[in-house]
Scaffold this active site. Structure first.
Site, PDB file in Angstrom:
ATOM      1  N   GLU A  65       0.811  -1.210   0.000  1.00 28.61           N
ATOM      2  CA  GLU A  65       0.000   0.000   0.000  1.00 28.61           C
ATOM      3  C   GLU A  65       0.855   1.276   0.000  1.00 28.61           C
ATOM      4  O   GLU A  65       0.560   2.216  -0.720  1.00 28.61           O
ATOM      5  CB  GLU A  65      -0.909  -0.020   1.241  1.00 28.61           C
ATOM      6  CG  GLU A  65      -1.843   1.157   1.380  1.00 28.61           C
ATOM      7  CD  GLU A  65      -2.911   1.208   0.287  1.00 28.61           C
ATOM      8  OE1 GLU A  65      -2.966   0.270  -0.535  1.00 28.61           O
ATOM      9  OE2 GLU A  65      -3.668   2.194   0.257  1.00 28.61           O
ATOM     10  N   ASP A  66       1.891   1.291   0.805  1.00 32.83           N
ATOM     11  CA  ASP A  66       2.592   2.558   1.040  1.00 32.83           C
ATOM     12  C   ASP A  66       3.968   2.684   0.400  1.00 32.83           C
ATOM     13  O   ASP A  66       4.620   3.715   0.551  1.00 32.83           O
ATOM     14  CB  ASP A  66       2.754   2.787   2.558  1.00 32.83           C
ATOM     15  CG  ASP A  66       1.405   2.975   3.235  1.00 32.83           C
ATOM     16  OD1 ASP A  66       0.443   3.329   2.538  1.00 32.83           O
ATOM     17  OD2 ASP A  66       1.323   2.766   4.461  1.00 32.83           O
TER      18      ASP A  66
END
Ligand code: MN
Length: 480
Positions: A70-71
């Protein structure tokens, strides 16, 4: 944690954990948490929570890596090549849930239910995704203070509406209490602060009192000469608050702020302890519940009673085996604990795990059948309530239904076809209306007729999500 490793895992499992930690640290590199800490402190804390649940090495690795897709630039393929398919699949599952959460973040709660459903279905493949998500939420709640007020409220509401019931449904009471307390802290900061200070103000007094209760109980149990472990059990802030709301009483009038828990080795000994407690201290009327004979839906088992140790001195007592206690604390996570213990697992434990999996399957089934998100959310709430009635079939089988259930709910619970062909009902040999509210101990017999079909007005009184969704489905497929 990654450095000093996890004591319950084999030394062979430690190396992959260390690698996962280093990988995560490199991937998140310069990123910071809202509070200013290096980002990697978050996945590390999440893995630590998972290790407290004694989950397997794969889940802990996934915990350390749960935010990298996700990051950061890391892809699922890279994770798979580096840590294997299982770890990659769990991280991907968590990532999907995160994205759904962001999509619905600003919408009404009814739309969040849609998110919720997808989330549950996504985890049908692997419950470890949910466990990781719960651990993630718990650490995010702990560090919520760093976020702006509006965000704090939204996340706390979501936690209270979605994650607290889920943790309860999975039987994970430890996480449930933590999440509920933290939500209350941000949603009702004044109430929380006030209760916290009141509870700590008389803590010393309460502790002395509890110590005395424990000693008294210990001395009446001594002659039994069986293995016993007694401990004092302080109540969480949110459960005291709920009690105040439920009983409409101020803090000062809430009696049992804490209780006593007695652990022993066998079911037989649980009842022996109960009988000793009841014959030495006066039980409070209607306070006794036998969750050993009739476990809760989430497999929680325990004897609950409340006794008057001396005039006005009310103490709540829970009695259960060590094994029941472990299920109460770790819930569905106990599955992976048992896996770790390997061949020592007993048939009983395997049955428990299978029952948990059955629950998950049944839940997913009705989630898939209902198309209305509001219905899903209402259904989940119903499923999660404590209040239940126990009704007998004509053959003497016990069916557990939410309080307020009717013969129609009962019929659908026994079998879909019985629900569809239901035309009347007898309770304890007397005819009743189909909207009759069943009470515990009722014996219910459904009368059927070939060619009978559901009535639309059943939707006005059925209580269980199962009956509701089956009836709705019938009318979708057979429009008038
Ligand atoms: Mn996270």
């Amino acid at each position: 944690m990654a450095q000093n490793a996890v004591s319950y895992l084999s030394s062979a499992a430690q190396e992959p954990l260390r690698r996962a930690f280093e990988f995560s640290k490199r991937a998140h590199a310069e990123q910071l948490r809202a509070g200013g800490d290096p980002f990697v402190t978050h996945p590390l804390a999440v893995a630590k929570i998972l290790s407290e649940l004694h989950l397997d090495a794969v889940t802990l690795q996934a915990g350390l890596l749960h935010d990298v897709i996700e990051d950061t630039q890391v892809t699922r393929e890279e994770l798979k090549a580096e840590f294997g398919d299982e770890v990659a699949a769990i991280v991907e599952g968590v990532t999907k849930i995160d994205r759904l959460e962001q999509m619905v973040a600003d919408r009404a709660i009814t739309e969040q239910a849609e998110n919720w459903r997808k989330m549950l279905i996504a985890t049908a493949k692997d419950v470890r995704v949910i466990l990781l998500k719960l651990a993630d939420r718990r650490h995010n709640m702990e560090t919520l203070g760093a976020l702006p007020e509006q965000k704090r409220r939204r996340i706390s509401e979501e936690t209270l509406n979605l994650y607290v019931p889920l943790a309860q449904r999975l039987g994970m009471y430890g996480l449930k209490h933590d999440l509920a307390d933290l939500s209350l802290k941000y949603l009702e900061p004044q109430v929380y602060a006030e209760l916290e200070s009141k509870m700590s103000a008389n803590r010393e007094q309460r502790e002395v009192h509890l110590k005395t209760s424990v000693d008294k109980i210990e001395s009446v149990l001594k002659p039994l000469n069986i293995p016993i472990h007694i401990s004092a059990r302080p109540k969480s802030i949110h459960s005291v608050y709920r009690k105040m709301l439920r009983q409409n009483k101020p803090f000062e009038e809430i009696q049992d702020l804490s209780g006593v828990r007695i652990l022993t080795d066998t079911v037989e000994h649980c009842y022996a302890i109960l009988s000793a407690v009841h014959s030495n201290f006066k039980p409070v009327p209607d306070s006794f519940t036998d969750y050993i004979a009739i476990p809760k839906n989430n497999l929680y088992q325990s004897l609950h009673t409340t006794v008057e140790m001396a005039p006005g001195d009310i103490v709540e007592v829970q009695i259960r085996t060590e094994e029941m206690h472990s299920i109460a604390e770790y819930g569905v996570a106990a599955h992976w604990r048992y896996k770790l213990t390997g061949p020592t697992s007993t048939q009983g434990k395997r049955d428990t795990v299978e029952a948990k999996m059955d629950w998950l399957k049944a839940t997913l089934e009705w989630l898939e059948e209902s198309s209305d998100p509001k219905e899903v959310l209402d259904g989940l709430k119903t499923e999660l309530e404590f209040d239940q009635v126990f009704v007998f079939t004509p053959k003497g089988e016990v069916k557990k239904l939410p309080a307020g259930s009717t013969p129609v709910d009962f019929a659908f619970d026994v079998h879909t076809d019985l629900g569809f062909s239901c035309m009347g009902a007898k309770v304890n040999d007397k005819m009743v209306r189909l909207d009759y509210k069943l009470v515990s101990g009722d014996r219910c017999e459904i009368q059927t007729r070939k060619g009978q079909h559901p009535h639309k007005d059943w939707l006005d009184f059925v209580r269980t999500p199962r009956a509701r969704s089956k009836i709705r489905k019938y009318f979708r497929e057979n429009p008038a």
